[in-house]
Design a protein around this motif. Structure first.
Motif, PDB file in Angstrom:
ATOM      1  N   PRO A   1       0.865  -1.186  -0.028  1.00 48.14           N
ATOM      2  CA  PRO A   1      -0.001   0.033   0.206  1.00 48.14           C
ATOM      3  C   PRO A   1       0.861   1.377  -0.096  1.00 48.14           C
ATOM      4  CG  PRO A   1      -0.150  -1.028   2.176  1.00 48.14           C
ATOM      5  CD  PRO A   1       0.682  -2.016   1.374  1.00 48.14           C
ATOM      6  N   GLY A   2       1.862   1.186   0.415  1.00 51.45           N
ATOM      7  CA  GLY A   2       2.938   2.513   0.703  1.00 51.45           C
ATOM      8  C   GLY A   2       3.247   3.245  -0.600  1.00 51.45           C
ATOM      9  N   PRO A   3       3.547   2.451  -1.605  1.00 56.17           N
ATOM     10  CA  PRO A   3       3.884   3.134  -2.886  1.00 56.17           C
ATOM     11  C   PRO A   3       2.976   3.370  -3.635  1.00 56.17           C
ATOM     12  CG  PRO A   3       5.524   1.060  -2.418  1.00 56.17           C
ATOM     13  CD  PRO A   3       4.371   1.057  -1.407  1.00 56.17           C
ATOM     14  N   LYS A   4       1.784   2.683  -3.471  1.00 56.24           N
ATOM     15  CA  LYS A   4       0.430   3.046  -4.176  1.00 56.24           C
ATOM     16  C   LYS A   4      -0.063   4.415  -3.867  1.00 56.24           C
ATOM     17  CE  LYS A   4      -1.307  -1.108  -3.814  1.00 56.24           C
ATOM     18  NZ  LYS A   4      -2.304  -2.382  -3.944  1.00 56.24           N
ATOM     19  N   GLU A   5       0.186   4.707  -2.169  1.00 59.74           N
ATOM     20  CA  GLU A   5      -0.561   5.762  -1.998  1.00 59.74           C
ATOM     21  C   GLU A   5       0.371   7.229  -2.415  1.00 59.74           C
ATOM     22  OE1 GLU A   5      -2.575   8.744   0.126  1.00 59.74           O
ATOM     23  OE2 GLU A   5      -3.274   6.851  -0.319  1.00 59.74           O
ATOM     24  N   ASP A   6       1.579   6.885  -2.198  1.00 61.22           N
ATOM     25  CA  ASP A   6       2.627   7.910  -2.791  1.00 61.22           C
ATOM     26  C   ASP A   6       2.338   8.067  -4.392  1.00 61.22           C
ATOM     27  OD1 ASP A   6       5.105   9.482  -3.353  1.00 61.22           O
ATOM     28  OD2 ASP A   6       5.633   7.698  -4.304  1.00 61.22           O
ATOM     29  N   ARG A   7       2.303   7.061  -5.188  1.00 62.18           N
ATOM     30  CA  ARG A   7       2.280   7.460  -6.617  1.00 62.18           C
ATOM     31  C   ARG A   7       0.437   8.142  -6.952  1.00 62.18           C
ATOM     32  NH1 ARG A   7       6.493   8.303  -8.850  1.00 62.18           N
ATOM     33  NH2 ARG A   7       6.931   8.940  -6.479  1.00 62.18           N
ATOM     34  N   LEU A   8      -0.257   7.577  -6.225  1.00 61.88           N
ATOM     35  CA  LEU A   8      -1.674   8.159  -6.483  1.00 61.88           C
ATOM     36  C   LEU A   8      -1.593   9.573  -6.079  1.00 61.88           C
ATOM     37  CD1 LEU A   8      -4.728   7.839  -6.905  1.00 61.88           C
ATOM     38  CD2 LEU A   8      -4.915   6.968  -4.605  1.00 61.88           C
ATOM     39  N   ARG A   9      -1.225   9.926  -4.897  1.00 63.47           N
ATOM     40  CA  ARG A   9      -1.036  11.511  -4.599  1.00 63.47           C
ATOM     41  C   ARG A   9      -0.364  12.290  -5.715  1.00 63.47           C
ATOM     42  NH1 ARG A   9       0.531  12.375   1.611  1.00 63.47           N
ATOM     43  NH2 ARG A   9      -0.091  14.152   1.175  1.00 63.47           N
ATOM     44  N   LEU A  10       0.725  11.791  -6.221  1.00 64.18           N
ATOM     45  CA  LEU A  10       1.593  12.148  -7.229  1.00 64.18           C
ATOM     46  C   LEU A  10       0.510  12.526  -8.612  1.00 64.18           C
ATOM     47  CD1 LEU A  10       4.018  13.626  -8.137  1.00 64.18           C
ATOM     48  CD2 LEU A  10       4.707  11.368  -8.969  1.00 64.18           C
ATOM     49  N   THR A  11      -0.128  11.599  -8.811  1.00 63.96           N
ATOM     50  CA  THR A  11      -0.971  11.396 -10.117  1.00 63.96           C
ATOM     51  C   THR A  11      -2.180  12.596  -9.809  1.00 63.96           C
ATOM     52  OG1 THR A  11      -0.484   9.340 -10.492  1.00 63.96           O
ATOM     53  CG2 THR A  11      -2.377  10.061 -11.669  1.00 63.96           C
ATOM     54  N   ARG A  12      -2.782  12.436  -8.785  1.00 61.36           N
ATOM     55  CA  ARG A  12      -3.612  13.597  -8.509  1.00 61.36           C
ATOM     56  C   ARG A  12      -3.200  14.936  -8.727  1.00 61.36           C
ATOM     57  NH1 ARG A  12      -5.411  10.742  -2.755  1.00 61.36           N
ATOM     58  NH2 ARG A  12      -6.961   9.318  -3.285  1.00 61.36           N
TER      59      ARG A  12
ATOM     60  N   ILE B   1       4.783   2.350 -17.312  1.00 56.89           N
ATOM     61  CA  ILE B   1       4.864   0.763 -16.946  1.00 56.89           C
ATOM     62  C   ILE B   1       5.410  -0.092 -17.979  1.00 56.89           C
ATOM     63  CG2 ILE B   1       3.036  -1.011 -16.650  1.00 56.89           C
ATOM     64  CD1 ILE B   1       1.307   1.435 -15.289  1.00 56.89           C
ATOM     65  N   PHE B   2       6.063  -1.207 -17.766  1.00 55.19           N
ATOM     66  CA  PHE B   2       6.631  -2.075 -18.525  1.00 55.19           C
ATOM     67  C   PHE B   2       5.591  -3.120 -18.650  1.00 55.19           C
ATOM     68  CE2 PHE B   2      10.605  -4.767 -19.319  1.00 55.19           C
ATOM     69  CZ  PHE B   2      10.326  -5.149 -20.542  1.00 55.19           C
TER      70      PHE B   2
ATOM     71  N   LEU C   1      -1.940  -8.871 -21.499  1.00 54.76           N
ATOM     72  CA  LEU C   1      -0.742  -8.209 -21.307  1.00 54.76           C
ATOM     73  C   LEU C   1      -0.371  -8.624 -19.853  1.00 54.76           C
ATOM     74  CD1 LEU C   1      -1.575  -4.365 -22.336  1.00 54.76           C
ATOM     75  CD2 LEU C   1      -0.525  -6.319 -23.944  1.00 54.76           C
ATOM     76  N   LEU C   2       0.789  -8.955 -19.911  1.00 55.33           N
ATOM     77  CA  LEU C   2       1.788  -9.040 -18.447  1.00 55.33           C
ATOM     78  C   LEU C   2       2.482  -8.172 -18.204  1.00 55.33           C
ATOM     79  CD1 LEU C   2       2.365 -11.616 -16.420  1.00 55.33           C
ATOM     80  CD2 LEU C   2       4.175 -11.924 -18.019  1.00 55.33           C
ATOM     81  N   ILE C   3       2.314  -7.388 -16.861  1.00 54.53           N
ATOM     82  CA  ILE C   3       2.963  -6.626 -16.209  1.00 54.53           C
ATOM     83  C   ILE C   3       4.434  -6.990 -15.699  1.00 54.53           C
ATOM     84  CG2 ILE C   3       3.290  -4.629 -14.289  1.00 54.53           C
ATOM     85  CD1 ILE C   3       0.227  -4.492 -14.341  1.00 54.53           C
ATOM     86  N   ALA C   4       5.722  -6.631 -16.415  1.00 53.20           N
ATOM     87  CA  ALA C   4       6.809  -6.844 -16.012  1.00 53.20           C
ATOM     88  C   ALA C   4       7.286  -5.847 -14.986  1.00 53.20           C
ATOM     89  CB  ALA C   4       7.814  -6.815 -17.153  1.00 53.20           C
ATOM     90  N   ASP C   5       7.025  -4.515 -15.013  1.00 54.26           N
ATOM     91  CA  ASP C   5       7.612  -3.923 -14.035  1.00 54.26           C
ATOM     92  C   ASP C   5       6.516  -2.823 -13.847  1.00 54.26           C
ATOM     93  OD1 ASP C   5       9.083  -2.697 -11.944  1.00 54.26           O
ATOM     94  OD2 ASP C   5      10.799  -2.284 -13.401  1.00 54.26           O
ATOM     95  N   GLY C   6       6.281  -2.020 -12.609  1.00 53.42           N
ATOM     96  CA  GLY C   6       5.300  -1.055 -12.440  1.00 53.42           C
ATOM     97  C   GLY C   6       3.997  -1.413 -11.951  1.00 53.42           C
ATOM     98  N   HIS C   7       3.768  -2.556 -11.509  1.00 47.41           N
ATOM     99  CA  HIS C   7       2.479  -3.296 -10.943  1.00 47.41           C
ATOM    100  C   HIS C   7       1.910  -1.981  -9.815  1.00 47.41           C
ATOM    101  CE1 HIS C   7       4.548  -6.790 -11.750  1.00 47.41           C
ATOM    102  NE2 HIS C   7       3.400  -7.435 -11.697  1.00 47.41           N
ATOM    103  N   HIS C   8       2.667  -1.194  -8.860  1.00 42.43           N
ATOM    104  CA  HIS C   8       2.110  -0.181  -8.109  1.00 42.43           C
ATOM    105  C   HIS C   8       1.606   0.806  -8.977  1.00 42.43           C
ATOM    106  CE1 HIS C   8       5.134  -1.965  -5.252  1.00 42.43           C
ATOM    107  NE2 HIS C   8       4.078  -1.903  -4.416  1.00 42.43           N
ATOM    108  N   ARG C   9       2.146   1.350 -10.029  1.00 36.98           N
ATOM    109  CA  ARG C   9       1.563   2.420 -11.002  1.00 36.98           C
ATOM    110  C   ARG C   9       0.535   2.021 -11.606  1.00 36.98           C
ATOM    111  NH1 ARG C   9       6.609   3.441 -14.235  1.00 36.98           N
ATOM    112  NH2 ARG C   9       7.649   1.557 -12.841  1.00 36.98           N
TER     113      ARG C   9
END
Length: 417
Positions: free
Chosen positions: A128-139, A148-149, A203-211
């Motif tokens: 949850p930590g990285p997702k909250e950070d990226r969400l606040r940045l996106t907002r 995302i890869f 599609l298969l996420i390779a990198d960037g699951h949180h984003r």
């Protein structure tokens, strides 16, 4: 099915910056304070000021990111395209054995969907930590700042390839020596070929699951339809000859005398061990189930460990798919981290007593510096095994894969409004 579209991007005006290399950056989650400072020393316009913002005392860092983005656009440092495009990307890099490969992909918008068959598959757990950070940045910024890869079946490169014969729009050589070249393709015929070619793709996420999960949350927050229903993705074929996965090694710290004895006992009981010189410690290329390199801070040499009883691990992981039960990362998590050292899933996610190294040289350096007490070196996870675990609806332990090279942040941004 995948909905892949060109998009009108926001990007750096190459006439207004020293170079593309001076303003791009590695992914935010590998940047520490010294690296952030070094990036800004290259140019105060570097994307890290937006993607990993730090505000003056008392200010909100996410508001600072939004204000910086707006100021750069008003000053002409960033420029917005009116017409949609896809962005072809090649990455020429050196592998650990010294050979050079080229990975080919392209950046586009992809409609955000739930996870599931025929849609998008994750392969690693998120926190949850990285997702909250990226969400606040996106907002705050209303942009996707980094791609995302994701991997796709088949190939659409036959439509893209002819457009990368000429000089690229931009080129960057990063600190790892990887040469990133990017071309802007505005040809509607190419767009149609790519969109049609991937219409039925999973599609298969390779990198960037949180984003990706952040993009899904943001889309639901805004509601309705529009650009916010898409996210920026770099797509690479599963069949691309330049697709490389490296191992990510486990580092152990804060081991008291009892924990050290439990660790030694588990190694004796669960593995056959063969002494190997430190320079031969990396198990990449070794055959078998559950093969690791092991070394502790007091050892001049290390051990090549081989799991004695794969059937026992199969029983312990009976609720998982056969592909998951063969994962080195899952075997190590079950036998050593959880059973021997008593770490919980929450401990592992929070990296309590646990760290990671990207290669064997870094692992040994961290041991010799006294930062960690022991290291387990893991083999790379084959991409076929990644697919099998994802297709079974499962996610792997953290850092089970290291897709190399990483994508840069700052080449293009995707507007969400």
């Amino acid at each position: 099915m995948a909905e892949v579209k060109p998009f009108p991007s926001l990007h750096y005006n190459l006439a207004a910056v020293p170079s593309l290399g001076s303003v791009t950056a590695p992914p935010y989650d590998v940047i520490d304070a010294p690296l952030r400072a070094a990036l800004l020393a290259r140019s105060p316009l570097n994307v890290v000021e937006i993607d990993l913002p730090e505000a003056p005392t008392g200010r909100d860092p996410y508001e600072h990111a939004a204000e910086t983005l707006e100021a750069l656009e008003l000053d002409g440092v960033l420029t917005a395209d009116r017409e949609p495009a896809i962005w072809a990307l090649t990455q020429e890099y050196a592998t650990p054995d010294g050979s050079r490969l080229v990975r080919r992909g392209f950046m586009a918008r992809v409609r955000v969907t739930d996870y599931g068959p025929g849609l998008v598959r994750p392969h690693e757990r998120t926190q949850p930590g990285p997702k909250e950070d990226r969400l606040r940045l996106t907002r705050a910024t209303r942009h996707n700042l980094s791609p995302i890869f994701a991997l796709h079946p088949g190939s659409v490169w036959e439509a893209i390839g002819p457009h990368v014969a000429g000089d690229p729009w931009g080129e960057v050589t990063d600190d790892d020596g990887t040469v990133h070249r990017v071309w802007r393709i505005a040809d509607p015929e190419v767009h149609e070929a790519v969109t049609g070619g991937l219409a039925d793709a999973e599609l298969l996420i390779a990198d960037g699951h949180h984003r990706y999960e952040t993009a899904r949350t943001y889309a639901e927050e805004i509601g309705g339809d529009g650009p916010h229903r898409y996210t920026l993705v770099c797509l690479v074929s599963l069949e691309d000859p330049g697709l490389t996965i490296l191992g990510t090694h486990r580092m152990l710290r804060d081991l008291g005398p009892e924990a050290q004895e439990r660790l030694r006992s588990a190694i004796r009981e669960e593995f056959d061990g063969e002494e190997v010189p430190r320079e031969s410690l990396d198990p990449a290329g070794s055959e078998g189930v559950g093969v690791f390199g092991y070394v502790d801070a007091g050892s001049r040499d290390g051990l090549r460990l081989r799991l004695k009883d794969p059937a026992g691990v199969n029983r312990a992981l009976a609720g998982h798919s056969p592909a998951y039960r063969r994962l080195d990362a899952a075997i190590l998590e079950e036998v050593i981290l959880k059973r021997a050292l008593g770490l919980s899933g929450e401990d592992i996610a929070a990296k309590r007593g646990l760290g990671y190294a990207r290669d064997s040289a870094e692992a040994l350096r961290l041991l010799d510096a006294g930062d960690y007490q022991a290291a387990f070196l893991l083999r790379p996870t084959p991409v076929e095994q990644v697919q099998q675990v994802a297709a079974a609806g499962e996610t792997m332990p953290p850092k089970s894969t290291y897709f190399f090279p990483k994508l840069l942040t700052g080449i293009v941004f995707n507007p969400l409004s």
